[in-house]
Scaffold this motif. Sequence first.
Motif, PDB file in Angstrom:
ATOM      1  N   ALA A 108       0.842  -1.211   0.000  1.00 19.54           N
ATOM      2  CA  ALA A 108       0.000   0.000   0.000  1.00 19.54           C
ATOM      3  C   ALA A 108       0.872   1.254   0.000  1.00 19.54           C
ATOM      4  CB  ALA A 108      -0.923  -0.005   1.219  1.00 19.54           C
ATOM      5  N   LEU A 109       1.941   1.237   0.789  1.00 19.60           N
ATOM      6  CA  LEU A 109       2.833   2.406   0.820  1.00 19.60           C
ATOM      7  C   LEU A 109       3.516   2.596  -0.530  1.00 19.60           C
ATOM      8  CD1 LEU A 109       4.385   1.857   4.363  1.00 19.60           C
ATOM      9  CD2 LEU A 109       2.937   3.793   3.675  1.00 19.60           C
ATOM     10  N   ALA A 110       3.962   1.492  -1.125  1.00 19.85           N
ATOM     11  CA  ALA A 110       4.679   1.586  -2.399  1.00 19.85           C
ATOM     12  C   ALA A 110       3.778   2.134  -3.502  1.00 19.85           C
ATOM     13  CB  ALA A 110       5.232   0.220  -2.791  1.00 19.85           C
ATOM     14  N   ALA A 111       2.487   1.835  -3.391  1.00 24.80           N
ATOM     15  CA  ALA A 111       1.538   2.274  -4.426  1.00 24.80           C
ATOM     16  C   ALA A 111       1.038   3.693  -4.179  1.00 24.80           C
ATOM     17  CB  ALA A 111       0.356   1.304  -4.468  1.00 24.80           C
ATOM     18  N   SER A 112       1.483   4.312  -3.087  1.00 26.54           N
ATOM     19  CA  SER A 112       0.935   5.617  -2.682  1.00 26.54           C
ATOM     20  C   SER A 112       1.983   6.710  -2.792  1.00 26.54           C
ATOM     21  CB  SER A 112       0.470   5.535  -1.230  1.00 26.54           C
ATOM     22  OG  SER A 112       1.609   5.569  -0.374  1.00 26.54           O
ATOM     23  N   ARG A 113       1.599   7.914  -2.427  1.00 23.55           N
ATOM     24  CA  ARG A 113       2.570   9.010  -2.375  1.00 23.55           C
ATOM     25  C   ARG A 113       3.125   9.160  -0.957  1.00 23.55           C
ATOM     26  NH1 ARG A 113      -0.335  14.895  -1.829  1.00 23.55           N
ATOM     27  NH2 ARG A 113      -0.654  14.549   0.388  1.00 23.55           N
ATOM     28  N   THR A 114       2.769   8.245  -0.071  1.00 20.95           N
ATOM     29  CA  THR A 114       3.169   8.339   1.341  1.00 20.95           C
ATOM     30  C   THR A 114       4.614   7.874   1.536  1.00 20.95           C
ATOM     31  OG1 THR A 114       0.864   7.909   1.923  1.00 20.95           O
ATOM     32  CG2 THR A 114       2.517   7.605   3.670  1.00 20.95           C
ATOM     33  N   VAL A 115       5.409   8.694   2.199  1.00 20.27           N
ATOM     34  CA  VAL A 115       6.808   8.344   2.460  1.00 20.27           C
ATOM     35  C   VAL A 115       6.878   7.481   3.730  1.00 20.27           C
ATOM     36  CG1 VAL A 115       9.111   9.260   2.996  1.00 20.27           C
ATOM     37  CG2 VAL A 115       7.643  10.443   1.341  1.00 20.27           C
ATOM     38  N   ALA A 116       7.673   6.428   3.683  1.00 20.11           N
ATOM     39  CA  ALA A 116       7.890   5.550   4.842  1.00 20.11           C
ATOM     40  C   ALA A 116       9.048   6.116   5.658  1.00 20.11           C
ATOM     41  CB  ALA A 116       8.213   4.138   4.374  1.00 20.11           C
ATOM     42  N   VAL A 117       8.746   6.640   6.848  1.00 23.82           N
ATOM     43  CA  VAL A 117       9.797   7.253   7.672  1.00 23.82           C
ATOM     44  C   VAL A 117      10.246   6.261   8.741  1.00 23.82           C
ATOM     45  CG1 VAL A 117      10.401   9.167   9.191  1.00 23.82           C
ATOM     46  CG2 VAL A 117       8.866   9.558   7.254  1.00 23.82           C
ATOM     47  N   CYS A 118      11.525   5.853   8.678  1.00 20.51           N
ATOM     48  CA  CYS A 118      12.065   4.901   9.656  1.00 20.51           C
ATOM     49  C   CYS A 118      12.841   5.651  10.738  1.00 20.51           C
ATOM     50  CB  CYS A 118      12.994   3.909   8.964  1.00 20.51           C
ATOM     51  SG  CYS A 118      12.134   2.865   7.780  1.00 20.51           S
ATOM     52  N   LEU A 119      12.795   5.116  11.949  1.00 25.42           N
ATOM     53  CA  LEU A 119      13.380   5.790  13.104  1.00 25.42           C
ATOM     54  C   LEU A 119      14.310   4.814  13.826  1.00 25.42           C
ATOM     55  CD1 LEU A 119       9.944   7.315  14.188  1.00 25.42           C
ATOM     56  CD2 LEU A 119      11.709   8.459  12.871  1.00 25.42           C
ATOM     57  N   PRO A 120      15.471   4.545  13.234  1.00 25.28           N
ATOM     58  CA  PRO A 120      16.324   3.478  13.782  1.00 25.28           C
ATOM     59  C   PRO A 120      16.904   3.784  15.157  1.00 25.28           C
ATOM     60  CG  PRO A 120      17.465   4.642  12.005  1.00 25.28           C
ATOM     61  CD  PRO A 120      16.040   5.115  11.991  1.00 25.28           C
TER      62      PRO A 120
END
Lengths: 427, 427
Positions: free
Chosen positions: B288-300
């Motif tokens: 779903a994220l890949a198909a959207s304009r939504t950025v995946a923000v990771c917080l390592p």
Amino acid sequence: MMVRAPCDLMVLDAAELASLSGPAGPRRGRAQAEIGILPGGSVAVRGGRVVAVGLAKELRKRWKAVQEISASGCLVTPGLVDPHTHAVFVGDRAVEFEMRILGRSYQDIAAAGGGILSTVRAVRAASDAGLEKGLASRLDRMLLQGTTTAEVKSGYGLTLRDEIRQLEAVRRVGNRHSVRLVATFLGAHTVPAEFRKRRAAYVDRVCRRMIPEVARLGLARFCDVFVDRGAFTLAEGRRVLQAARAAGLGLKVHAEEFERTGISSLAARMGAASADHLMRVSDADIRALAASRTVAVCLPVTTLFVGEPRYAPARRMLEAGCAVAVATDLNPGSSHCDSLPLAMSLACLGLRMTPAEALTAVTINAAHALGMGWEVGSLELGKRADLVIWGVPSHRHLPYTMGANLARTVIVDGRVVAERGRLLKAR
Amino acid sequence: MMVRAPCDLMVLDAAELASLSGPAGPRRGRAQAEIGILPGGSVAVRGGRVVAVGLAKELRKRWKAVQEISASGCLVTPGLVDPHTHAVFVGDRAVEFEMRILGRSYQDIAAAGGGILSTVRAVRAASDAGLEKGLASRLDRMLLQGTTTAEVKSGYGLTLRDEIRQLEAVRRVGNRHSVRLVATFLGAHTVPAEFRKRRAAYVDRVCRRMIPEVARLGLARFCDVFVDRGAFTLAEGRRVLQAARAAGLGLKVHAEEFERTGISSLAARMGAASADHLMRVSDADIRALAASRTVAVCLPVTTLFVGEPRYAPARRMLEAGCAVAVATDLNPGSSHCDSLPLAMSLACLGLRMTPAEALTAVTINAAHALGMGWEVGSLELGKRADLVIWGVPSHRHLPYTMGANLARTVIVDGRVVAERGRLLKAR
């Protein structure tokens, strides 16, 4: 009216002074959490030594200082001691960093001619000035972050000449740099390319030629050996340690990092100053370390950096009564990190040490891992006046705060050598 | 003879200029490793904007600068963008840090009255000046380490008045500080103590009263909601996002951190700017994220700080074609870290991103996570002249080098604002 004695410097009114004072010797097990906290504590310095520790009110009755520095709102600790670095090298291995991320192991990279041997090639090709410059710039950054004593190993020369060149660089830089250096001979870091098919001959050379000569020249206080998969065997390690002991060098070992070999138990039995890494240490090894004078030096940045799944079992070691120290392991391959405060954060987050245990690990216990517990590592009468004023109010805030450099003022031998991220004089 | 146009500043002869130039929009999947490297690159600035990027020889033919700065031997990147912080708070939670090491979980501590709610009490009791001072001092440290744009969330007020006070502090500090700020309303951070037994009433209040009022006052660009175990449910999250969208706010979510709820899929469907955390994201969420304009923000850093065993599956997200950003998550409980360079190191070591992917994650992709990809995050014609000269020779050396602050010169809107660890003027 009472006559006040003159002194050079007073550091006054720390929010928390962590003196690390206590009984002689490394702190073991639960005692590792005893860090000698004095709220509102102050320190007086004369002739580069600590002459008084107490409250400002008391100190001012007895001493009159040339210079006073307020530590109001701040934590004050002994200067930090980094008991395991490979800081004398040239070049870097940033490309390997990326290769490892893409799935190559530390051993794969070494087998492909990268790894330690690529740094060996660079060091052999470097000038003496190049070796000194690289070391000095790393020490500058360490000092800015609160390190005032550091061990530096050779081990990127792997010929008598190049090992001596590394150790001479350590001596020359140590003579002019504020960071107090302790040199360790690590000719048995890995088998050099020219001896690949004659490893016994290389071990012979280390034991019969290199160790005696390094000792004769007084270039190293310790001898270290890397016993592990892809490095030296337990039997080879024993030979190196025996030769080092015969030559009058103190002993250290790279132990149980990628594979359990039992070298840490042997080191403990032989009275080594430290056994380092210990990611795969066994219960028997832990018992041997706890029963010995050998300090267990953990290197949590390395564990993170090489992508190992498990940190050393520091809690089990503490509970068994080991004395645990922490170091950066600064080197171009497996821990490109110059920051003991970051190592403290990882000691808490990875090794599950409390902030107090982590502070002991980078001060008094680290000093004992270098045989210098009588001189540095705590703020007690007669010890070197190496101390750090931190821009945080307690020892808990030091590992808790990650990122920004928190060392506000760094003092070595009673002189301010760094202030708010700047070195105060060219070294 | 050719007439040269005047410009304000030229940064010349970088060992490596990573411009992050490329097609519009966030970098997705494999394209995330494309960072627009120009060896020997230089940048010309006029009126606070980038007017030319190229080799010094070419730029000097066309431009004549008032100020020239050599970047010889150095990496030059766009100013870093931190797309997820909770930087407006007072007090600290260093004691909880120790409690967690001693075995208490983040949820345990929250249930015992610690956690977010203890910071809520502190923020409610703080003066406006206290809120501003805390935020400004954190921004100072972030700027020194290369961050020139940052998102700041409210969420420690949890009353209309106290949420507005936080957001007004962000606005006031943002007006005078060099770090460019983007404000996010996070009234749905947790259920405040006074609503513990009336959570539906609190969600009502957030949706019907707080969101419209914050939007009316123009105090926030985004609205965020923390959907997780111990926070809000998926249904509650949907209500908050719907109310935010109706009020004209952009959308963000705290998603799949401790428990998979599906909020990231919902956020993607609703056109959120970002979904953040994602440690327990499912394959369906990733699609779903890949198909959207939504950025995946990771917080390592947060993963490390809270002691979770697994990092977010960034590699799977990259391979699926998500746009991945990285942030510090700076906050007093679960990530007391102000350093994007450290977050980049952990992006490489924990998330297994390459150095190039990590750089994209804290520049252009982070800018897109804030709806600012048209203005910052790359060095391209017309964009803000926010850039950093780093004391390392390539983008690989930035995450590879841990500890010392590597930012040599920080430039915002074409003005030098920090140099070798010092801010150049009081803000």
